[in-house]
Design a protein around this motif. Sequence first.
Motif, PDB file in Angstrom:
ATOM      1  N   LEU A  83      38.880  40.950  44.651  1.00 43.39           N
ATOM      2  CA  LEU A  83      40.200  41.294  45.177  1.00 43.39           C
ATOM      3  C   LEU A  83      41.211  41.495  44.054  1.00 43.39           C
ATOM      4  N   GLY A  84      41.068  40.771  42.968  1.00 42.06           N
ATOM      5  CA  GLY A  84      41.941  40.971  41.812  1.00 42.06           C
ATOM      6  C   GLY A  84      41.698  42.329  41.164  1.00 42.06           C
ATOM      7  N   GLN A  85      40.440  42.774  41.131  1.00 41.66           N
ATOM      8  CA  GLN A  85      40.134  44.101  40.607  1.00 41.66           C
ATOM      9  C   GLN A  85      40.711  45.178  41.531  1.00 41.66           C
ATOM     10  N   TYR A  86      40.684  44.928  42.824  1.00 39.23           N
ATOM     11  CA  TYR A  86      41.299  45.853  43.774  1.00 39.23           C
ATOM     12  C   TYR A  86      42.810  45.906  43.554  1.00 39.23           C
ATOM     13  N   TYR A  87      43.429  44.755  43.311  1.00 40.22           N
ATOM     14  CA  TYR A  87      44.870  44.691  43.064  1.00 40.22           C
ATOM     15  C   TYR A  87      45.240  45.462  41.797  1.00 40.22           C
ATOM     16  N   ASN A  88      44.357  45.405  40.777  1.00 35.99           N
ATOM     17  CA  ASN A  88      44.604  46.123  39.529  1.00 35.99           C
ATOM     18  C   ASN A  88      44.200  47.591  39.591  1.00 35.99           C
TER      19      ASN A  88
ATOM     20  N   ASP B  52      38.656  38.430  34.069  1.00 31.50           N
ATOM     21  CA  ASP B  52      38.736  39.891  33.957  1.00 31.50           C
ATOM     22  C   ASP B  52      39.938  40.444  34.713  1.00 31.50           C
ATOM     23  N   ALA B  53      40.186  39.937  35.911  1.00 33.60           N
ATOM     24  CA  ALA B  53      41.341  40.411  36.680  1.00 33.60           C
ATOM     25  C   ALA B  53      42.639  40.074  35.963  1.00 33.60           C
ATOM     26  N   ASN B  54      42.727  38.886  35.381  1.00 31.18           N
ATOM     27  CA  ASN B  54      43.929  38.471  34.666  1.00 31.18           C
ATOM     28  C   ASN B  54      44.152  39.332  33.418  1.00 31.18           C
ATOM     29  N   VAL B  55      43.117  39.518  32.619  1.00 34.98           N
ATOM     30  CA  VAL B  55      43.250  40.299  31.382  1.00 34.98           C
ATOM     31  C   VAL B  55      43.544  41.758  31.695  1.00 34.98           C
ATOM     32  N   ASP B  56      42.905  42.304  32.722  1.00 36.59           N
ATOM     33  CA  ASP B  56      43.157  43.702  33.089  1.00 36.59           C
ATOM     34  C   ASP B  56      44.606  43.895  33.531  1.00 36.59           C
ATOM     35  N   ALA B  57      45.145  42.930  34.261  1.00 33.00           N
ATOM     36  CA  ALA B  57      46.548  43.026  34.671  1.00 33.00           C
ATOM     37  C   ALA B  57      47.480  42.916  33.465  1.00 33.00           C
ATOM     38  N   HIS B  58      47.138  42.066  32.491  1.00 39.57           N
ATOM     39  CA  HIS B  58      47.935  41.971  31.268  1.00 39.57           C
ATOM     40  C   HIS B  58      47.901  43.284  30.495  1.00 39.57           C
TER      41      HIS B  58
END
Length: 190
Positions: A59-64, A149-155
């Motif tokens: 879901l974090g990858q979807y958000y990004n 991965d979701a956190n770093v991609d958003a950064h």
Amino acid sequence: MFSKFYILVSALVATCGFAQNDSLQMLRTQPQQIQLNQQAMDPLAPSKAAFYSAILPGLGQYYNKSYWKIPLVYGGLGTSMYFYLDNQKKYNRARDEYKLRLRGIDQTNNPKVGTYTEEQLLAVQRNAQRNRDLSLFITIGLYVLNIVDANVDAHLQQFNVDEDLTFKPVLEYNPLINQHHFNVNVSYRF
């Protein structure tokens, strides 16, 4: 030695002379307004992405908007969970057969482990238990990796990536010595 130094100093002086701009003209112009989209300004985007991935993997990858990573997340988690369940089944099968042997029941019709000796059953149990635990650690690691991965991609989506700063590796051919050379061009435009 003196001639090399003289050439180097004159090259630096010549480039500095060409680099001078009219400072008054630069003061007269209005500074350009930098246009940033709303997502780049959201300081909570990385924590939201990590939270979403912690609640439901992917879901974090979807958000990004990194949709191509979602099948990788579920493929990795699904594969490790499959091996966890398969090793658990092998462990239970060997343990149940060993318990029957301890009770004195030697003839079982279990096609997987019915023909093993007691030592072999203990070895199968240890291997299945070790592989099961390893699969569990891999599953937990992939879950944590999904969140990171979701956190770093958003950064990384918040960084300014435009053509003002370029880094371009180039492989050029030098006809004088008949060889290829690897060059790196770094440029910054104001």
